[in-house]
Design a protein around this motif. Structure first.
Motif, PDB file in Angstrom:
ATOM      1  N   THR A   1       0.959  -1.147  -0.024  1.00 62.97           N
ATOM      2  CA  THR A   1      -0.040  -0.022  -0.028  1.00 62.97           C
ATOM      3  C   THR A   1       0.798   1.561  -0.037  1.00 62.97           C
ATOM      4  OG1 THR A   1      -1.865  -1.166   1.307  1.00 62.97           O
ATOM      5  CG2 THR A   1      -1.786   1.333   1.398  1.00 62.97           C
ATOM      6  N   PRO A   2       1.713   1.228   0.912  1.00 63.38           N
ATOM      7  CA  PRO A   2       2.645   2.767   0.848  1.00 63.38           C
ATOM      8  C   PRO A   2       3.276   2.732  -0.283  1.00 63.38           C
ATOM      9  CG  PRO A   2       3.482   1.190   2.492  1.00 63.38           C
ATOM     10  CD  PRO A   2       2.096   0.601   2.044  1.00 63.38           C
ATOM     11  N   VAL A   3       4.056   1.913  -0.982  1.00 67.29           N
ATOM     12  CA  VAL A   3       4.753   1.758  -2.083  1.00 67.29           C
ATOM     13  C   VAL A   3       3.939   2.343  -3.511  1.00 67.29           C
ATOM     14  CG1 VAL A   3       6.079   0.490  -3.941  1.00 67.29           C
ATOM     15  CG2 VAL A   3       6.738   0.269  -1.306  1.00 67.29           C
TER      16      VAL A   3
ATOM     17  N   TRP B   1       2.742   6.239  -2.683  1.00 73.05           N
ATOM     18  CA  TRP B   1       3.865   7.353  -3.000  1.00 73.05           C
ATOM     19  C   TRP B   1       4.333   7.034  -4.463  1.00 73.05           C
ATOM     20  CZ3 TRP B   1       3.152   6.009   2.441  1.00 73.05           C
ATOM     21  CH2 TRP B   1       2.782   7.285   3.075  1.00 73.05           C
ATOM     22  N   LEU B   2       4.156   5.819  -5.157  1.00 71.61           N
ATOM     23  CA  LEU B   2       4.481   5.918  -6.543  1.00 71.61           C
ATOM     24  C   LEU B   2       3.452   6.319  -7.288  1.00 71.61           C
ATOM     25  CD1 LEU B   2       6.577   2.475  -6.966  1.00 71.61           C
ATOM     26  CD2 LEU B   2       7.504   4.631  -6.690  1.00 71.61           C
ATOM     27  N   ASN B   3       2.411   6.939  -6.694  1.00 64.61           N
ATOM     28  CA  ASN B   3       1.230   7.347  -7.377  1.00 64.61           C
ATOM     29  C   ASN B   3       0.467   6.358  -8.264  1.00 64.61           C
ATOM     30  OD1 ASN B   3      -0.548   9.442  -7.369  1.00 64.61           O
ATOM     31  ND2 ASN B   3       0.154  10.455  -9.046  1.00 64.61           N
ATOM     32  N   LEU B   4       0.439   5.148  -7.799  1.00 65.92           N
ATOM     33  CA  LEU B   4       0.129   4.020  -8.827  1.00 65.92           C
ATOM     34  C   LEU B   4      -1.385   4.335  -8.783  1.00 65.92           C
ATOM     35  CD1 LEU B   4       0.865   1.506 -10.258  1.00 65.92           C
ATOM     36  CD2 LEU B   4       0.091   0.301  -8.236  1.00 65.92           C
ATOM     37  N   TYR B   5      -1.940   4.251 -10.240  1.00 63.14           N
ATOM     38  CA  TYR B   5      -3.378   4.323 -10.382  1.00 63.14           C
ATOM     39  C   TYR B   5      -3.830   5.700  -9.641  1.00 63.14           C
ATOM     40  CZ  TYR B   5      -3.772  -0.590 -11.497  1.00 63.14           C
ATOM     41  OH  TYR B   5      -3.512  -1.585 -12.041  1.00 63.14           O
TER      42      TYR B   5
ATOM     43  N   SER C   1      -9.939   3.935  -4.397  1.00 64.37           N
ATOM     44  CA  SER C   1      -8.540   4.039  -3.923  1.00 64.37           C
ATOM     45  C   SER C   1      -7.559   2.973  -4.165  1.00 64.37           C
ATOM     46  CB  SER C   1      -8.651   4.460  -2.366  1.00 64.37           C
ATOM     47  OG  SER C   1      -8.964   3.078  -1.809  1.00 64.37           O
ATOM     48  N   THR C   2      -6.268   3.265  -4.287  1.00 72.55           N
ATOM     49  CA  THR C   2      -5.518   2.105  -4.886  1.00 72.55           C
ATOM     50  C   THR C   2      -5.450   1.175  -3.630  1.00 72.55           C
ATOM     51  OG1 THR C   2      -3.652   3.728  -5.697  1.00 72.55           O
ATOM     52  CG2 THR C   2      -2.920   1.618  -5.344  1.00 72.55           C
TER      53      THR C   2
END
Length: 1074
Positions: free
Chosen positions: A653-655, A658-662, A708-709
């Protein structure tokens, strides 16, 4: 006169000692007439006359000890040829009796924990012949060296090994196997292979052993046991040190420990007449120091108890332990055994041999000491039954129905709240005890229609445990939430559409009852085998025993009843704080307090809306609300859940965020909401046409639906969990399931509880089949006739039933062994969403019939196992489940209908006050799912038309994960922990997130670690007595106080505001950072 003379020869202190212990002093004057004993080696009986001629006396055969002969005390045998040639050896009759009590059989692996001076070892090896093995342990190296000399003299050492070690800490197992174990670290340094034993050891090795003895390290338990002898066939030759000194956890010892253990413990030797008379030469002051000194006696009893406890720990399931001393005092015999039995309630004291105890055996053959091979079950569940106890009585019906109604009402009532309090059947289990006893004392015992076919009585006698169990089964029906109510809430409260009460009732009834069919099909696989042990049931079994069994308070401890009352009172009183005065105890998110204006800190620290780093919940309702009681979870399952939670919430989840995936930063980091591409709440009503279907043109105008991701990852993990469950069960349980299917398994490994249940009439399979067929027909009729409200087609009903049939067994296996139930809801939504898109009610109906019927079937199977453990007639169980399920369906629906019509804006977070508890977290997730999978459809979200199609790769990842574990287990079979990696549990750890939050997991894992690892491993006696009782007490105290708080304060809207009233204190956690 002779007696007085003999007494006069003994010191006054010793006479007082004998008087205190009720011993006759005259026995110590009989040494001149006390015979000595020898044993002839097998095969030497034909030479008796020759031996008698050589020693010039008659050998008297001892009938009660095979191979033993008595002779006068003054006859010397040391100079005889028979003795020098090893044809006979001296041994006390008492030592022979102790060995005889072991009942040694060919092939047994025997441990003599206090082996010196060696006569017992010789006798044991004589009996075993060329089979089995003997391990001799003694703390004295020179005394054990004498044992070695005897073994060599009598050529008996081929199957023996000798260790200089402290018997209270010795932990090596017999060399029958080399299993999945870990080795002592110090042993790993040397990879030396043991060759055939020789008395000539290397100089360095002798010096090292001398240093160890000189330092006393053997006594400290910090050094490895010193191997001073091993025979050619003892199992040592060919091993390296890491294999010899491998250690086993206590649960493994159940299967690989010793068959027989002898603890002939160090003592004061006051029972040895010749030993006492030696003090005439040594000096009576020596007797004062060795026998009469109170401090020495106390230290000996402590040592004896430690030896006995460790010997029992090393005993395998079904083995026999004999405890003996050379003392006649109660303190060193009966008192030690009594204390041991109090601290080890799972030990079975033999009535045949005073001072022997047996560990429950595996279910290979039935005996009075038989028990389950699952240690937690053996510790908790009795293997006794009283078939004369009535189960179905007037009290059962009255209290059972009452408990079912109340729990159904209360659970549905609290289900709509922010922290949905789940009142388990344990609450009713406790409350009905005084009521049952009151009814037994007040209701007439008159027998109606006496002597006729319809004879009955309202009061068959004292309130008994079987009535209590059936009442609890009724209560269990009300304790489980009726999932089909979500359909009613979603349609009426979220979509604002019509759904009549009668149609809702049909849906609720058919979904609940359908599970009986699946339960009937899989009883044989999920109830009868011992390996399917259902951990949660042990909480209730433990509580039943605490409430019904008369128990003597252990020294310095509490009975189960006393402990339960104290824990219940504490739980009851404490819940005033998180339940009313200090709600912030639900989630102490201290990072948010330190950085009150930082969005990042709130996202990281919030236990309710963020990652929950450092967040702790001191509220039992939040700890046990979604994952169940952590005290009932086996440690390996807790560890799997912790690993899965850490992986999903603290890595993926944090990765991804903070990589702004989706476009993750556009939405809250942890959310179950539905959003537009800009992060605004999606207007669902704008995309529904008048026929309650998706308006495609309106959807294109509003834009694609986003989540949400974290929510997307949640669905991906669900995909992985599904395929992992199937593959895991096939790889690790496939053989057992096949054997059960072909009946080969039934007779070979029948559980002791299954054997005990065979005396009762079983429920015919056709009963379950009739319910199954009738229910499927009723379901098809309901969905077809009321299709305008339910939308589901007839073929959808059959497909849902097929999915439930397919997954009940694999998910049941996981639930029965880990206490976790991987969810099936997402795959049902996925399948019907592709086959029948745009129909939200059809989607949720399909999910309920496919998922909840399976879940309900597993709940019925769990109840059947509870009845199995408590020896309840199966037909009575069936009756209680059917009636309880129907009552619960009516009450749950009635309560939900009442709340929906009486609480303004219930479940509408936009209109409810900020501190309102009626936020319906579970229904929100259910509604979101109906939009994602039903209204919009998976193709527009997870398919080729959606943004989240890559999430489908989780299906493949889930299938591969158990294969990797299985391959690792096969490649490293000695790494026992590898097999304990249960991928369906690990991946399914977060299937309840949402609505579960981070704090529900962090606190649960910590308590699970304290109970399942620390207490279970290091405080086994306390754990076995109090763990499950504590779980029940915490549940019950919380439940009663929560009801009182709501009835007295909540309904009157009595509240006050202060800083601690906020349930989290992290208002910025739901903010986006884009």
């Amino acid at each position: 006169m002779e007696e007085e003379a003999s007494n006069a020869a003994l010191p006054d202190g010793f006479l007082d000692f004998l008087k205190e212990n009720g011993l006759d002093p005259s026995i110590y004057a009989e040494s001149h007439s006390t015979p000595r004993y020898i044993r002839l080696k097998p095969g030497c009986e034909a030479q008796i006359e020759e031996i008698e001629g050589e020693i010039k006396c008659k050998l008297e055969k001892v009938d009660w000890l095979p191979g033993f002969y008595s002779l006068p005390p003054d006859v010397q045998i040391a100079n005889s040829n028979a003795y020098r040639e090893g044809k006979m050896y001296g041994i006390d009759a008492a030592s022979g009796a102790a060995v005889s009590a072991l009942n040694i059989s060919a092939g047994d692996h025997v441990l003599d924990l206090c082996a010196a001076p060696g006569a017992k070892l010789c006798l044991i090896l004589d009996i075993l012949g060329d089979s089995g093995s003997v391990t001799g342990v003694d703390v004295s190296s020179h005394r054990l060296a004498a044992c070695r000399t005897m073994l060599q003299k009598y050529a008996l050492g081929n199957h023996c090994r000798l260790f200089v070690a402290d018997g209270t800490t010795f932990s090596l197992v017999p060399m029958r196997i080399h299993s999945n174990t870990k080795s002592c670290e110090s042993a790993l340094e040397e990879n030396v292979t043991f060759k055939e034993w020789t008395s000539r050891r290397p100089w360095k090795e002798r010096k090292k052993a001398a240093r160890v003895r000189k330092s006393g390290a053997v006594h400290s338990g910090n050094q490895l046991p010193e191997l001073i002898y091993y025979g050619r066939h003892s199992g040592v030759v060919g091993l390296n040190k890491s294999e010899l000194y491998q250690t086993f956890c206590d649960s493994e010892l159940m299967s690989c420990g010793y068959d027989k253990v002898l603890v002939d413990a160090e003592c004061t030797h006051d029972g040895s007449i010749k030993h006492v008379q030696k003090f005439e030469h040594w000096g009576w002051e020596t007797l004062q120091r060795r026998v009469l000194d109170a401090e020495r006696s106390d230290s000996l009893t402590v040592l004896q108890l430690k030896l006995l406890t460790n010997g029992f720990r090393l005993l395998k399931a079904g083995g026999l332990l004999v405890y003996s001393t050379c003392s006649l005092t109660v303190a060193q015999n009966e008192d030690v055994v009594k204390q041991f039995l109090e601290e080890n309630p799972f030990a079975v004291h033999s009535n045949k041999i005073d001072g022997s105890a047996s560990r429950p055996p595996p279910a290979d053959e039935f005996s009075g000491h038989e028990n389950s091979p699952i240690e937690q079950v053996a510790l908790t569940v009795p293997v006794t039954d009283d078939p004369s106890l009535p189960a179905v009585t007037f009290r059962t019906w009255t209290l059972g129905a009452l408990a079912c109604v109340l729990l159904s009402f209360l659970n549905q009532f609290f289900w709509y709240r922010r922290e949905p309090l789940s009142l388990t059947s344990i609450s009713a289990q406790i409350a009905v005890v005084p009521l049952g006893r009151l009814m037994a004392s007040l209701i007439t015992k008159r027998v109606f229609f006496k002597g006729q076919k319809w004879e009955f009585t309202l009061n068959p006698g004292p309130f008994n445990v079987k009535e209590h169990v059936l009442i609890t089964i009724f209560a269990n029906s009300g304790a489980g939430n009726v999932y089909a109510i979500h359909i009613v809430s979603t349609v009426k409260l979220f979509y604002k559409k019509n759904l009549s009460f009668f149609v809702a009732l049909l849906v609720v009834l058919t979904t609940q009852v359908l599970g009986f069919g699946w339960a009937g099909l899989f009883r044989r696989y999920l109830v009868e085998p011992a390996a399917m042990w259902w951990p949660q049931n042990l909480v209730q079994v433990s509580l039943f025993r605490a409430l019904h069994e008369k128990e003597k308070r252990p020294r310095g401890g509490l009975t189960r009843n006393q402990f339960f009352l104290i824990a219940f009172t504490c739980s009851f009183a404490y819940y005033v704080l998180p339940g009313y005065l200090f709600p912030m105890l639900t989630s102490l998110s201290w990072i948010c307090w330190i950085f009150p204006t930082s969005i990042l800190a709130h996202q990281l620290g919030s236990g309710l809306h963020g990652l929950g780093i450092g967040a702790i919940g001191l509220d039992w309702s939040s700890i046990s609300s979604y994952l169940g009681s952590p005290l009932a979870s086996p440690w390996f399952a807790t560890a799997n859940i912790a690993a899965g939670f850490f992986l999903v919430l603290y890595v993926i989840t944090p990765v991804a965020y903070w990589l702004n995936l989706y476009n993750a930063k556009t939405f809250p980091i942890v959310s179950d909401g539905l959003f537009t591409s800009t992060g605004q709440s999606y207007n669902i009503s704008a995309i529904i046409d008048p026929n309650f279907r998706l308006d495609i043109d309106a959807y294109e105008r509003e834009g694609a639906l986003h989540i949400s991701t974290f929510f997307a990852i949640y669905y991906g993990v669900n995909f992985a969990c599904l395929t992992a469950t199937i593959v895991h069960v096939l790889l690790f349980n496939g053989r057992d399931i096949w054997q059960l299917s072909t009946s080969a398994f039934r007779e070979k490994k029948m559980d002791v509880h299954t054997k005990l249940m065979r005396k009762y009439k079983q429920v015919p399979g056709w009963w379950f089949m009739c319910i199954l067929v009738a229910n499927i027909v009723a379901t098809i009729f309901t969905c077809h006739y009321y299709n305008d409200q339910l939308q589901l087609k007839w073929w959808g009903v059959l497909l849902a039933c097929g999915l439930a049939l397919l997954f009940t067994l694999p998910i049941g296996v996981i639930a029965a062994t880990t206490n976790q139930k991987p969810a099936l809801n997402v795959i049902t939504e996925y399948i019907i969403g592709y086959l029948y898109p745009g129909y939200p009610v059809a989607n949720v109906c399909f999910k309920v019939y496919g998922y909840i019927s399976m879940k309900q079937g597993i709940a019925f199977l769990e109840d059947f196992k509870l009845g199995h453990y408590m020896k309840i007639p199966p037909r009575a169980m069936f009756m209680a489940q059917v009636v309880g399920t129907i009552i619960a369906a009516f009450v749950h629906l009635g309560t939900a209908w009442w709340l929906m019509n009486t609480i303004p804006d219930i479940c509408d977070r936009a209109l409810l006050p900020a501190d309102s508890p009626w936020t319906c977290p579970g229904d929100h997730v259910f509604y979101d799912a109906s939009v994602i999978w039903g209204l919009v459809g998976p193709r527009r979200i997870f398919g080729d038309l959606g943004h989240y199609s890559a999430i489908n790769w989780f299906f493949l990842a889930g299938a591969i994960a158990p294969v990797l574990v299985w391959l690792a287990h096969k490649a490293f079979p000695r790494k026992h922990w590898i097999k304990l990696i249960t991928m369906p549990v690990l991946l399914g750890a977060t299937v309840n997130m949402p609505p579960a939050t981070a704090v529900n997991f962090t606190s649960w894992v910590l308590i699970g670690f304290a109970s399942g690892f620390i207490a279970y491993r290091y405080y086994r006696g306390l754990w076995s007595r109090h763990n499950y009782v504590l779980s029940g007490a915490l549940d019950a105290g919380l439940a009663f106080m929560a009801v009182i708080l709501y009835l007295c304060l909540g309904m009157e809207h009595v509240s006050f505001k202060w800083w601690g009233s906020s349930p989290d204190g992290c208002p910025l956690a739901s903010s986006s950072t884009a």
